[in-house]
Design a protein around this motif. Structure first.
Motif, PDB file in Angstrom:
ATOM      1  N   VAL A  28      27.212 128.194  40.219  1.00 53.46           N
ATOM      2  CA  VAL A  28      26.929 128.214  41.655  1.00 53.46           C
ATOM      3  C   VAL A  28      25.435 128.392  41.881  1.00 53.46           C
ATOM      4  N   ALA A  29      24.856 127.509  42.655  1.00 55.22           N
ATOM      5  CA  ALA A  29      23.411 127.559  42.928  1.00 55.22           C
ATOM      6  C   ALA A  29      23.139 128.463  44.131  1.00 55.22           C
ATOM      7  N   PHE A  30      21.979 129.100  44.117  1.00 54.11           N
ATOM      8  CA  PHE A  30      21.600 129.980  45.225  1.00 54.11           C
ATOM      9  C   PHE A  30      21.566 129.213  46.539  1.00 54.11           C
ATOM     10  N   VAL A  31      21.118 127.973  46.493  1.00 56.65           N
ATOM     11  CA  VAL A  31      21.032 127.182  47.718  1.00 56.65           C
ATOM     12  C   VAL A  31      22.425 126.963  48.309  1.00 56.65           C
ATOM     13  N   GLY A  32      23.447 126.900  47.448  1.00 55.76           N
ATOM     14  CA  GLY A  32      24.811 126.754  47.936  1.00 55.76           C
ATOM     15  C   GLY A  32      25.288 128.003  48.650  1.00 55.76           C
ATOM     16  N   LYS A  33      24.950 129.174  48.080  1.00 63.78           N
ATOM     17  CA  LYS A  33      25.304 130.437  48.724  1.00 63.78           C
ATOM     18  C   LYS A  33      24.580 130.574  50.063  1.00 63.78           C
ATOM     19  N   ALA A  34      23.319 130.158  50.100  1.00 59.27           N
ATOM     20  CA  ALA A  34      22.547 130.225  51.344  1.00 59.27           C
ATOM     21  C   ALA A  34      23.161 129.313  52.401  1.00 59.27           C
ATOM     22  N   ALA A  35      23.612 128.133  51.984  1.00 59.68           N
ATOM     23  CA  ALA A  35      24.231 127.197  52.920  1.00 59.68           C
ATOM     24  C   ALA A  35      25.478 127.808  53.552  1.00 59.68           C
ATOM     25  N   THR A  36      26.318 128.414  52.717  1.00 55.83           N
ATOM     26  CA  THR A  36      27.549 129.040  53.226  1.00 55.83           C
ATOM     27  C   THR A  36      27.224 130.181  54.188  1.00 55.83           C
ATOM     28  N   ALA A  37      26.221 130.991  53.840  1.00 54.77           N
ATOM     29  CA  ALA A  37      25.840 132.126  54.681  1.00 54.77           C
ATOM     30  C   ALA A  37      25.356 131.649  56.053  1.00 54.77           C
ATOM     31  N   PHE A  38      24.500 130.625  56.078  1.00 54.33           N
ATOM     32  CA  PHE A  38      23.998 130.113  57.349  1.00 54.33           C
ATOM     33  C   PHE A  38      25.115 129.477  58.181  1.00 54.33           C
ATOM     34  N   LEU A  39      25.997 128.728  57.518  1.00 52.24           N
ATOM     35  CA  LEU A  39      27.084 128.079  58.244  1.00 52.24           C
ATOM     36  C   LEU A  39      28.043 129.107  58.839  1.00 52.24           C
ATOM     37  N   MET A  40      28.421 130.097  58.044  1.00 55.39           N
ATOM     38  CA  MET A  40      29.343 131.116  58.534  1.00 55.39           C
ATOM     39  C   MET A  40      28.726 131.908  59.685  1.00 55.39           C
TER      40      MET A  40
END
Length: 243
Positions: free
Chosen positions: A162-174
């Protein structure tokens, strides 16, 4: 010809590998030493406290969508949504602390995360507070990454990290979708464009959450590119090794 039981075992094995390839391999080879119910040695139990909480999350999510999209009490609907989101942390903690981690839980937990996100998006789309292209992008990206993960599994058992950018994307979307569901605070449009499918960036007022969604979409697109490049490298290296 495979019997029904053999086919069921094969499907179960494939599902376990998708959920946690390392644990599935260790169990199949009988080399695992962790206690049953730990993260590295999930049990086959179904009716655990953690799984019941996960099932309740699903019910709350359905209740939210029905209430929200049919004009029911918005705050009751949001209460169901927030409760479902908060218990995402609760069921995992209970499973790990009580050593009741199960394969069903490992499989259902990430699915419920996506269901919760997609349900919120659909609710906003149904009541006309979100342009169609946003849910199409969010759902389409998830489908693309899922299909890509299935392709990569043919060349390497371990999934892409899992890439950090993916976690950031989920956080911003949620964060963005949660603020949109609340409908507050409302801010003036920036007037940067003159199209109705970019609320907030045009001259129309919009909930602040839409800007978090835009940032999340940018990070999501970057995530898809990062995973695609990594997947291509894995396939290329695998073919070179087999040559």
């Amino acid at each position: 010809m495979q019997t029904r039981q053999q086919l069921a075992n094969q499907v179960a094995s494939q599902i376990k590998e998708a959920a946690d390839a390392n644990a599935a391999k260790a169990q199949a080879e009988g080399t695992i030493t962790d206690p049953v119910g730990s993260s590295n040695n999930p049990s086959n139990a179904i009716f655990t406290v953690a799984n019941v909480i996960t099932f309740c999350r699903l019910i709350l999510t359905i209740v939210f969508l029905v209430l929200f999209s049919t004009g029911g009490n918005r705050w009751v609907a949001l209460g169901c949504y927030v409760t479902a989101a908060v218990t995402d942390f609760l069921d995992g903690q209970i499973a790990r602390r009580t050593q009741t981690v199960s394969w069903l839980g490992k499989i259902m937990d990430p699915i419920m995360d996506r269901v919760l996100l997609i349900t919120g998006v659909l609710g906003l789309l149904i009541i006309g507070e979100l342009p169609l292209w946003i849910p199409l992008f969010v759902i389409g990206r998830d489908v693309y990454l899922t299909l890509g993960a299935l392709v990569v599994r043919k060349f390497r058992r371990r999934p892409i990290d899992v890439a950090f950018v993916g976690k950031a994307a989920t956080a911003f979307l949620m964060t963005g979708f949660s603020l949109l569901l609340l409908g507050i605070p409302v801010v003036s449009g920036l007037g940067l464009v003159n199209v109705n499918w970019l609320p907030g960036l045009n001259s129309e007022s919009s909930a602040l959450g839409i800007f978090f969604v835009y940032i999340g979409i940018i990070f999501s697109a970057i995530t898809a590119i990062v995973y695609t490049v990594e997947a291509a490298k894995i396939v290329k290296d695998s073919k070179i090794t087999q040559a």
